[in-house]
Design a protein around this motif. Structure first.
Motif, PDB file in Angstrom:
ATOM      1  N   TRP A 144      -6.614  17.550   1.105  1.00  0.00           N
ATOM      2  CA  TRP A 144      -6.642  17.193   2.527  1.00  0.00           C
ATOM      3  C   TRP A 144      -7.749  16.177   2.797  1.00  0.00           C
ATOM      4  CZ3 TRP A 144     -10.224  19.307   6.490  1.00  0.00           C
ATOM      5  CH2 TRP A 144      -9.869  18.935   7.795  1.00  0.00           C
ATOM      6  N   PHE A 145      -8.917  16.423   2.249  1.00  0.00           N
ATOM      7  CA  PHE A 145     -10.019  15.473   2.437  1.00  0.00           C
ATOM      8  C   PHE A 145      -9.684  14.109   1.851  1.00  0.00           C
ATOM      9  CE2 PHE A 145     -12.625  19.252   3.263  1.00  0.00           C
ATOM     10  CZ  PHE A 145     -13.462  18.781   4.271  1.00  0.00           C
ATOM     11  N   ASN A 146      -8.981  14.092   0.713  1.00  0.00           N
ATOM     12  CA  ASN A 146      -8.651  12.832   0.054  1.00  0.00           C
ATOM     13  C   ASN A 146      -7.389  12.168   0.593  1.00  0.00           C
ATOM     14  OD1 ASN A 146     -10.870  12.932  -1.584  1.00  0.00           O
ATOM     15  ND2 ASN A 146      -9.764  13.391  -3.467  1.00  0.00           N
ATOM     16  N   ASN A 147      -6.760  12.763   1.619  1.00  0.00           N
ATOM     17  CA  ASN A 147      -5.538  12.195   2.192  1.00  0.00           C
ATOM     18  C   ASN A 147      -4.492  11.935   1.100  1.00  0.00           C
ATOM     19  OD1 ASN A 147      -5.897  10.718   5.330  1.00  0.00           O
ATOM     20  ND2 ASN A 147      -7.640  11.676   4.306  1.00  0.00           N
ATOM     21  N   VAL A 162      -1.818  11.024   8.124  1.00  0.00           N
ATOM     22  CA  VAL A 162      -2.424  10.528   6.888  1.00  0.00           C
ATOM     23  C   VAL A 162      -2.939   9.106   7.075  1.00  0.00           C
ATOM     24  CG1 VAL A 162      -2.018   9.958   4.461  1.00  0.00           C
ATOM     25  CG2 VAL A 162      -0.968  11.996   5.465  1.00  0.00           C
ATOM     26  N   HIS A 163      -4.137   8.855   6.566  1.00  0.00           N
ATOM     27  CA  HIS A 163      -4.734   7.531   6.658  1.00  0.00           C
ATOM     28  C   HIS A 163      -4.496   6.713   5.390  1.00  0.00           C
ATOM     29  CE1 HIS A 163      -7.436  10.058   9.296  1.00  0.00           C
ATOM     30  NE2 HIS A 163      -7.049   9.102  10.131  1.00  0.00           N
ATOM     31  N   GLN A 164      -4.503   5.408   5.554  1.00  0.00           N
ATOM     32  CA  GLN A 164      -4.576   4.538   4.379  1.00  0.00           C
ATOM     33  C   GLN A 164      -5.943   4.770   3.751  1.00  0.00           C
ATOM     34  OE1 GLN A 164      -3.760   0.416   5.195  1.00  0.00           O
ATOM     35  NE2 GLN A 164      -4.374  -0.248   3.140  1.00  0.00           N
ATOM     36  N   TRP A 165      -5.968   4.998   2.450  1.00  0.00           N
ATOM     37  CA  TRP A 165      -7.178   5.531   1.827  1.00  0.00           C
ATOM     38  C   TRP A 165      -7.794   4.576   0.811  1.00  0.00           C
ATOM     39  CZ3 TRP A 165      -9.810   9.212   3.866  1.00  0.00           C
ATOM     40  CH2 TRP A 165     -10.809   9.882   3.155  1.00  0.00           C
ATOM     41  N   ASP A 166      -9.104   4.446   0.868  1.00  0.00           N
ATOM     42  CA  ASP A 166      -9.868   3.688  -0.115  1.00  0.00           C
ATOM     43  C   ASP A 166     -10.521   4.708  -1.045  1.00  0.00           C
ATOM     44  OD1 ASP A 166     -11.688   2.219  -1.597  1.00  0.00           O
ATOM     45  OD2 ASP A 166     -12.367   0.995   0.094  1.00  0.00           O
ATOM     46  N   ALA A 167      -9.873   4.973  -2.193  1.00  0.00           N
ATOM     47  CA  ALA A 167     -10.355   6.015  -3.102  1.00  0.00           C
ATOM     48  C   ALA A 167     -11.727   5.675  -3.673  1.00  0.00           C
ATOM     49  CB  ALA A 167      -9.350   6.226  -4.233  1.00  0.00           C
ATOM     50  N   GLY A 170     -14.087   6.540  -0.955  1.00  0.00           N
ATOM     51  CA  GLY A 170     -13.925   7.888  -0.449  1.00  0.00           C
ATOM     52  C   GLY A 170     -13.809   7.957   1.059  1.00  0.00           C
ATOM     53  N   GLN A 171     -13.108   7.000   1.641  1.00  0.00           N
ATOM     54  CA  GLN A 171     -12.948   6.989   3.094  1.00  0.00           C
ATOM     55  C   GLN A 171     -11.712   6.205   3.492  1.00  0.00           C
ATOM     56  OE1 GLN A 171     -16.734   5.108   4.109  1.00  0.00           O
ATOM     57  NE2 GLN A 171     -15.668   3.224   4.595  1.00  0.00           N
ATOM     58  N   ALA A 172     -11.299   6.357   4.742  1.00  0.00           N
ATOM     59  CA  ALA A 172     -10.119   5.667   5.253  1.00  0.00           C
ATOM     60  C   ALA A 172     -10.391   4.171   5.400  1.00  0.00           C
ATOM     61  CB  ALA A 172      -9.708   6.260   6.594  1.00  0.00           C
ATOM     62  N   VAL A 181      -6.992   3.313   9.740  1.00  0.00           N
ATOM     63  CA  VAL A 181      -5.578   2.935   9.707  1.00  0.00           C
ATOM     64  C   VAL A 181      -4.739   4.159   9.358  1.00  0.00           C
ATOM     65  CG1 VAL A 181      -3.843   1.483   8.604  1.00  0.00           C
ATOM     66  CG2 VAL A 181      -6.148   0.591   9.019  1.00  0.00           C
ATOM     67  N   VAL A 182      -3.772   4.473  10.227  1.00  0.00           N
ATOM     68  CA  VAL A 182      -2.897   5.632  10.029  1.00  0.00           C
ATOM     69  C   VAL A 182      -1.578   5.172   9.416  1.00  0.00           C
ATOM     70  CG1 VAL A 182      -1.646   7.498  11.155  1.00  0.00           C
ATOM     71  CG2 VAL A 182      -3.941   6.886  11.941  1.00  0.00           C
ATOM     72  N   LEU A 183      -1.196   5.815   8.291  1.00  0.00           N
ATOM     73  CA  LEU A 183       0.066   5.472   7.640  1.00  0.00           C
ATOM     74  C   LEU A 183       1.254   6.115   8.330  1.00  0.00           C
ATOM     75  CD1 LEU A 183      -0.888   5.822   3.853  1.00  0.00           C
ATOM     76  CD2 LEU A 183      -0.662   3.723   5.191  1.00  0.00           C
ATOM     77  N   GLY A 184       1.061   7.308   8.871  1.00  0.00           N
ATOM     78  CA  GLY A 184       2.143   8.032   9.506  1.00  0.00           C
ATOM     79  C   GLY A 184       1.881   9.527   9.483  1.00  0.00           C
ATOM     80  N   THR A 185       2.909  10.304   9.811  1.00  0.00           N
ATOM     81  CA  THR A 185       2.800  11.757   9.841  1.00  0.00           C
ATOM     82  C   THR A 185       3.749  12.341   8.802  1.00  0.00           C
ATOM     83  OG1 THR A 185       2.320  11.658  12.212  1.00  0.00           O
ATOM     84  CG2 THR A 185       2.930  13.789  11.308  1.00  0.00           C
ATOM     85  N   TYR A 186       3.221  13.207   7.933  1.00  0.00           N
ATOM     86  CA  TYR A 186       3.968  13.694   6.776  1.00  0.00           C
ATOM     87  C   TYR A 186       3.863  15.217   6.647  1.00  0.00           C
ATOM     88  CZ  TYR A 186       3.536   8.743   5.526  1.00  0.00           C
ATOM     89  OH  TYR A 186       3.572   7.369   5.540  1.00  0.00           O
TER      90      TYR A 186
END
Length: 287
Positions: A144-147, A162-167, A170-172, A181-186
């Motif tokens: 969940w923390f890592n989206n 869920v956010h677009q994620w920069d691994a 470690g943040q959106a 940035v929100v990718l959508g709801t899943y």
């Protein structure tokens, strides 16, 4: 009115130069709970005091290595595919632990630890059975923390934003205005699995109390119960995975592990036998 479950926008914090990663903290919390609870259950079965710690020094490292190996071997694209970076296979803090690799090598570590401490491997299986799914339930919140590891898009009120994620950071990812940035709801498959694991733990405790299975059988029951839910949840996920005959590899693995659990339940159905002097006695199941 809440229309979706929010996801964190950050999964790593710094204490000076030292990073605190939510994924690692969730895994660590699950391990601590599992070791402490398993220790109490082992003590009740007559194991050497504090034997669980001597067993854990084998189970935990081998379990983590096994979990990472399974993930990398079954999802090689990000590491060895086009544009992949092999060194990223070592970056466990980005997420990616396969439960089956963790259980396999963790079981090997448990066998080694039991040999060194004089603990019954079957007693360890019984003791750890309900603790494992609780540890998994806690560890899943690292996803969940890592989206990550979400399912198909959904408009259900329990959907996961869920956010677009920069691994690497470690943040959106943020837009020009500084908003995540929100990718959508899943579908929140991490939550489905977390809840299923807690239900499995409860069913194992009930099974132990009502049927009083022989030593080790409860571990076979854990394998069967967990895979029933995992196989279904796996079909909801949309993250990259190896496909075999039209199904995700983890679905086939769940089927194989279910069969293994059934075999262990049958194989360990009788109380263990021990030899004392010139005669053989059957040790009663201890609960």
């Amino acid at each position: 009115m809440i229309t979706a479950i929010p996801s964190p926008e950050q999964a790593v914090w710094y204490l000076g130069p030292f990073p605190l990663r939510a994924y690692a903290l969730c895994i660590l919390a699950g391990i601590v709970v599992a070791v402490l609870w398993t220790g109490r259950r082992l003590d009740a079965r007559g194991a050497r005091p504090d034997a669980v710690w001597d067993i854990a020094i084998w189970v935990v490292p081998l379990g983590i290595v096994g979990g990472r190996l399974y993930h990398v071997l079954t999802t090689p694209g990000p590491y060895f595919g086009p544009g992949g970076h092999p060194v990223d296979a070592l970056k466990i803090w980005h997420g990616g632990l396969g439960i089956w690799g963790a259980v396999a090598l963790g079981a090997l570590g448990g066998w080694i630890g039991c040999r060194q401490t004089g603990t019954s491997f079957r007693d360890l299986g019984t003791a750890i059975a309900p603790a494992l799914p609780v540890a998994q339930a806690i560890g899943r919140w690292g996803n969940w923390f890592n989206n990550e590891l979400y399912g198909a898009p959904t408009t259900a009120p329990w959907g996961l934003e869920v956010h677009q994620w920069d691994a690497a950071r470690g943040q959106a990812v943020r837009d020009a205005a500084g908003n995540a940035v929100v990718l959508g709801t899943y579908h929140p498959t991490f939550l489905y699995e977390s809840l299923w694991c807690l239900l499995v733990a409860g069913m194992l405790l009930l099974l132990e109390r009502r049927l009083r299975p022989a030593p080790g059988q409860l571990f076979g029951a854990y394998l069967m119960l967990y895979t029933l839910g995992r196989g279904v949840i796996e079909t909801l996920r949309i993250d990259e995975a190896q496909m075999v005959l039209g199904l995700r590899l983890n679905v086939w693995t769940s089927l194989a592990v279910f069969a293994l659990g059934a075999a262990l339940w049958w194989w360990w159905r009788r109380p263990r036998e021990s030899v004392t002097g010139d005669r053989t006695r059957v040790s009663p199941a201890v609960h």
